[in-house]
Design an enzyme around this catalytic site. Structure first.
Site, mmCIF file in Angstrom:
data_model
loop_
_atom_site.group_PDB
_atom_site.id
_atom_site.type_symbol
_atom_site.label_atom_id
_atom_site.label_comp_id
_atom_site.label_asym_id
_atom_site.label_seq_id
_atom_site.Cartn_x
_atom_site.Cartn_y
_atom_site.Cartn_z
ATOM 1 N N TRP A 159 -19.771 -22.258 136.951
ATOM 2 C CA TRP A 159 -19.198 -23.194 135.976
ATOM 3 C C TRP A 159 -19.923 -23.105 134.647
ATOM 4 O O TRP A 159 -21.148 -22.929 134.598
ATOM 5 C CB TRP A 159 -19.353 -24.611 136.521
ATOM 6 C CG TRP A 159 -19.183 -25.702 135.498
ATOM 7 C CD1 TRP A 159 -20.168 -26.248 134.701
ATOM 8 C CD2 TRP A 159 -17.970 -26.373 135.157
ATOM 9 N NE1 TRP A 159 -19.621 -27.223 133.886
ATOM 10 C CE2 TRP A 159 -18.287 -27.319 134.147
ATOM 11 C CE3 TRP A 159 -16.646 -26.271 135.600
ATOM 12 C CZ2 TRP A 159 -17.322 -28.156 133.579
ATOM 13 C CZ3 TRP A 159 -15.692 -27.105 135.035
ATOM 14 C CH2 TRP A 159 -16.031 -28.032 134.039
ATOM 15 N N ASN A 174 -19.704 -25.351 130.621
ATOM 16 C CA ASN A 174 -19.002 -26.155 129.611
ATOM 17 C C ASN A 174 -19.601 -25.876 128.250
ATOM 18 O O ASN A 174 -19.706 -24.680 127.897
ATOM 19 C CB ASN A 174 -18.852 -27.633 130.009
ATOM 20 C CG ASN A 174 -20.083 -28.406 130.349
ATOM 21 O OD1 ASN A 174 -20.667 -28.208 131.392
ATOM 22 N ND2 ASN A 174 -20.497 -29.319 129.494
ATOM 23 N N ASP A 175 -19.969 -26.858 127.462
ATOM 24 C CA ASP A 175 -20.272 -26.678 126.036
ATOM 25 C C ASP A 175 -21.092 -25.432 125.676
ATOM 26 O O ASP A 175 -22.109 -25.163 126.319
ATOM 27 C CB ASP A 175 -21.110 -27.841 125.511
ATOM 28 C CG ASP A 175 -20.630 -29.199 125.960
ATOM 29 O OD1 ASP A 175 -19.585 -29.291 126.615
ATOM 30 O OD2 ASP A 175 -21.329 -30.172 125.640
ATOM 31 N N TRP A 218 -19.001 -29.147 137.409
ATOM 32 C CA TRP A 218 -20.134 -29.642 136.636
ATOM 33 C C TRP A 218 -21.253 -30.114 137.569
ATOM 34 O O TRP A 218 -20.992 -30.757 138.590
ATOM 35 C CB TRP A 218 -19.644 -30.793 135.752
ATOM 36 C CG TRP A 218 -20.632 -31.270 134.746
ATOM 37 C CD1 TRP A 218 -20.797 -30.795 133.484
ATOM 38 C CD2 TRP A 218 -21.574 -32.337 134.913
ATOM 39 N NE1 TRP A 218 -21.783 -31.491 132.845
ATOM 40 C CE2 TRP A 218 -22.288 -32.443 133.708
ATOM 41 C CE3 TRP A 218 -21.903 -33.197 135.958
ATOM 42 C CZ2 TRP A 218 -23.293 -33.384 133.504
ATOM 43 C CZ3 TRP A 218 -22.909 -34.135 135.767
ATOM 44 C CH2 TRP A 218 -23.586 -34.221 134.548
ATOM 45 N N SER A 220 -26.615 -30.698 126.255
ATOM 46 C CA SER A 220 -26.318 -29.851 125.093
ATOM 47 C C SER A 220 -27.321 -30.003 123.952
ATOM 48 O O SER A 220 -27.981 -31.028 123.811
ATOM 49 C CB SER A 220 -24.913 -30.149 124.588
ATOM 50 O OG SER A 220 -23.983 -29.624 125.505
ATOM 51 N N ASP A 237 -27.009 -34.368 122.258
ATOM 52 C CA ASP A 237 -26.370 -33.215 121.620
ATOM 53 C C ASP A 237 -26.918 -32.911 120.219
ATOM 54 O O ASP A 237 -26.149 -32.782 119.255
ATOM 55 C CB ASP A 237 -24.844 -33.410 121.577
ATOM 56 C CG ASP A 237 -24.246 -33.704 122.942
ATOM 57 O OD1 ASP A 237 -24.922 -33.438 123.954
ATOM 58 O OD2 ASP A 237 -23.112 -34.220 123.011
ATOM 59 N N GLU A 254 -19.368 -36.727 120.779
ATOM 60 C CA GLU A 254 -20.300 -35.772 121.365
ATOM 61 C C GLU A 254 -20.410 -34.543 120.465
ATOM 62 O O GLU A 254 -19.554 -34.296 119.616
ATOM 63 C CB GLU A 254 -19.818 -35.340 122.760
ATOM 64 C CG GLU A 254 -19.690 -36.507 123.749
ATOM 65 C CD GLU A 254 -19.316 -36.082 125.161
ATOM 66 O OE1 GLU A 254 -19.911 -36.606 126.104
ATOM 67 O OE2 GLU A 254 -18.411 -35.235 125.324
ATOM 68 N N TRP A 307 -11.983 -32.201 129.434
ATOM 69 C CA TRP A 307 -12.580 -33.000 130.516
ATOM 70 C C TRP A 307 -11.536 -33.701 131.387
ATOM 71 O O TRP A 307 -11.840 -34.113 132.506
ATOM 72 C CB TRP A 307 -13.575 -34.027 129.954
ATOM 73 C CG TRP A 307 -14.881 -33.398 129.582
ATOM 74 C CD1 TRP A 307 -15.439 -33.336 128.333
ATOM 75 C CD2 TRP A 307 -15.789 -32.712 130.454
ATOM 76 N NE1 TRP A 307 -16.641 -32.652 128.374
ATOM 77 C CE2 TRP A 307 -16.876 -32.272 129.663
ATOM 78 C CE3 TRP A 307 -15.794 -32.424 131.819
ATOM 79 C CZ2 TRP A 307 -17.956 -31.561 130.203
ATOM 80 C CZ3 TRP A 307 -16.868 -31.709 132.347
ATOM 81 C CH2 TRP A 307 -17.929 -31.298 131.547
HETATM 82 C C1 FRU Z 1 -19.834 -32.645 126.167
HETATM 83 C C2 FRU Z 1 -20.974 -33.180 127.004
HETATM 84 C C3 FRU Z 1 -22.186 -33.438 126.145
HETATM 85 C C4 FRU Z 1 -23.316 -33.340 127.135
HETATM 86 C C5 FRU Z 1 -22.824 -32.252 128.043
HETATM 87 C C6 FRU Z 1 -23.247 -32.387 129.459
HETATM 88 O O1 FRU Z 1 -18.910 -31.909 126.868
HETATM 89 O O2 FRU Z 1 -20.564 -34.357 127.687
HETATM 90 O O3 FRU Z 1 -22.166 -34.657 125.439
HETATM 91 O O4 FRU Z 1 -24.523 -33.024 126.494
HETATM 92 O O5 FRU Z 1 -21.426 -32.246 127.970
HETATM 93 O O6 FRU Z 1 -22.874 -31.253 130.207
#
Ligand code: FRU
Length: 499
Positions: free
Chosen positions: A23, A25-26, A50, A83, A154, A208, A307
């Site tokens: 997986w 994400n950001d 996640w 992040s 972040d 975010e 999300w």
């Molecule tokens: C955005 C977020 C950020 C956080 C991260 C956690 O997608 O929710 O705010 O740092 O993902 O994975």
């Protein structure tokens, strides 16, 4: 040993970064140093949903081909690594390297777990690398900035030049307050509060992954504006996760917006289309830019997911891809300064078209294109003149009753991407959707650049004035391409398909 199933490959993108077996994400810590672009990212090293948040790592020399590297910063029993950003500390302000061998410094959010004395808080921490990003050490003095908040995260850090010599600026969020908070530092270790921005414009979800950078308008270095990027989820323009931007000025202390339409926490749904949006689709989130990119380029990457349904997209062995890298600029269009975006093109600019035609009248109906124009990994450049047709557009990834419809409604001036019949949509009740954006014709024409990959569509309209990014999960046989006109005659001024 790992084995790869047919399903792994079916949707595995050819031109978009995915983590090999897990997986993501950001995008995090996007930084250029010593000839290498570093893409760090939110990563679960041991699963396809996640969890175990750590910074994964990939490197590239050309922004197109990425090599996965070992996990850069791993979670432990005390903290998840959320992040953040990374900088090349050229003058060794942090002391983590030497002036001759400046360190790379990552500024990330420590999301503290119950095992930590700071349980439940989010605070900002440092890790550094003195071997060009290969290995990372957490700073012993972490966290470096703690507001005793549960939603402070972040951090995006950049060097701000000033007459007095310059300093580091951190832009971070108080997510649930919908606030951007700014801090300054001389050494990345000690931070001093500067200012707060927001809530403003879209506030229908937590704020975010912010970013703040200066760009010339129309390439004129004497005329610049600052761009404040605020991702939010939910509350994006197309539903779920999305990214908005504000234009204005930054004096080293505070950001002053020139594009605020609504202020305060109260969301006004009727004003949404008036705000600045990085993308009008469902799958472009947490977009942030590289620091230190050569040539003053402002290059951004977004997480190509949402999300709302990100955890259940129908892939196997891996889940979630990054967008193509985007070159972001400011341009004056119709007397207004707007953000424009161009993808770093995996087919090479001007790459040889395998199918082309020009100056063709489109009668009312659908015109299927020959096999040379079909495929699941394509770049399509089309210039269309709606003429007296009410609607004109393209059928993408079509076949066997499936199609993704990119249509321009000449009456309303709205471009839409309809994925309701795109293929597998029923894995989540919010996935089937139609995205839309108002786009004016220029000299009666609409110019489209579309990138298709195995499970995505990225549309750049009117030379990047508006973009729509959506995931799609069609059947393998759905590879046909068609052009259509409805309600009259249109002109296909030109069409070039590259694969
Ligand atoms: C955005 C977020 C950020 C956080 C991260 C956690 O997608 O929710 O705010 O740092 O993902 O994975």
């Amino acid at each position: 040993m790992t084995t790869t199933s047919a399903l792994d490959c079916r949707y595995r993108p050819q031109h978009h970064y995915t983590a090999d077996r897990s997986w993501l994400n950001d995008p995090n810590g996007l930084v250029y140093a010593n000839g290498t672009y570093h893409l760090f990212y939110q990563h679960n090293p041991s699963g396809t949903v996640w969890g175990n948040m750590s910074w994964g790592h990939a490197t590239s020399a050309d922004l197109l081909h990425w090599d996965e590297q070992p996990v850069a910063i791993a979670c432990d029993e005390q903290e998840a690594i959320f992040s953040g950003s990374a900088v090349l500390d050229k003058t060794n302000t942090s002391g983590f390297g030497t002036p001759d061998h400046p360190p790379l410094v990552a500024i990330y959010t420590s999301a503290y777990s119950p095992a930590s004395p700071l349980s439940g808080r989010q605070a900002q921490s440092l890790a550094y690398s003195t071997d060009n990003g290969a290995t990372w050490t957490k700073y012993a003095g972490n966290p470096v900035l703690d507001r005793a908040s549960a939603d402070f995260r972040d951090p995006k850090v950049f060097w701000y030049d000033s007459d007095a010599g310059g300093y580091w600026v951190m832009v971070a969020v108080e997510a649930t307050d919908r606030e951007i908070v700014l801090y300054k530092s001389a050494d990345l270790k000690t931070w001093e509060y500067l200012s707060t921005f927001g809530p403003a414009n879209a506030t229908g979800g937590v704020w975010e992954c912010p970013d703040l950078f200066e760009l010339p308008v129309d390439g004129d270095a004497g005329n610049t504006k600052w761009v404040l990027v605020v991702n939010l989820s939910p509350g994006g323009i197309a539903g779920g996760s999305g990214g908005q931007y504000f234009l204005g000025s930054f004096d080293g202390v505070a950001f002053a917006s020139e594009t605020t339409v609504t202020e305060g926490l109260q969301q006004d749904d009727s004003r949404m289309a008036e705000y600045g949006w990085l993308d009008w689709g469902r799958d472009y989130y947490a977009a942030v830019s590289f620091t230190n990119a050569p040539g003053g380029r402002r290059l951004m990457i977004g997480w190509m997911n949402n999300w709302q349904y990100g955890a259940v997209t129908p892939t196997s062995g891996w889940r979630s891809a990054m967008s193509l890298v985007r070159d972001v600029r400011l341009a004056t269009r119709d007397g207004r300064v707007v953000l424009t975006q161009a993808a770093v093109d995996p087919f090479g600019n001007g790459g040889a078209a395998t199918y082309s035609e020009a100056g063709r009248t489109l009668a009312d109906g659908t015109r299927w294109l020959p096999a040379e124009a079909s495929g699941d990994v394509l770049r399509i450049d089309a210039e269309l003149e709606p003429g007296d047709a009410g609607k004109v557009g393209l059928l993408l990834r079509a076949g066997g009753g499936e199609q993704t419809v990119l249509a321009y409604d000449a009456g309303t001036g709205v471009l839409s991407l309809d994925r309701t019949a795109s293929g597998n949509t029923d894995f989540h009740e919010t996935f089937a959707s139609v995205e839309s954006v108002a786009v004016p014709l220029e000299d009666g024409r609409l110019r489209l650049r579309v990138f298709l990959d195995r499970c995505s569509v990225e549309v750049f309209a009117q030379d990047g004035l508006a973009t729509i990014t959506d995931q799609i999960f069609p059947g393998e046989a759905s590879t046909s391409l068609a052009v259509f006109a409805a309600g009259g005659c249109a002109t296909l001024v030109s069409l070039d398909v590259v694969r």
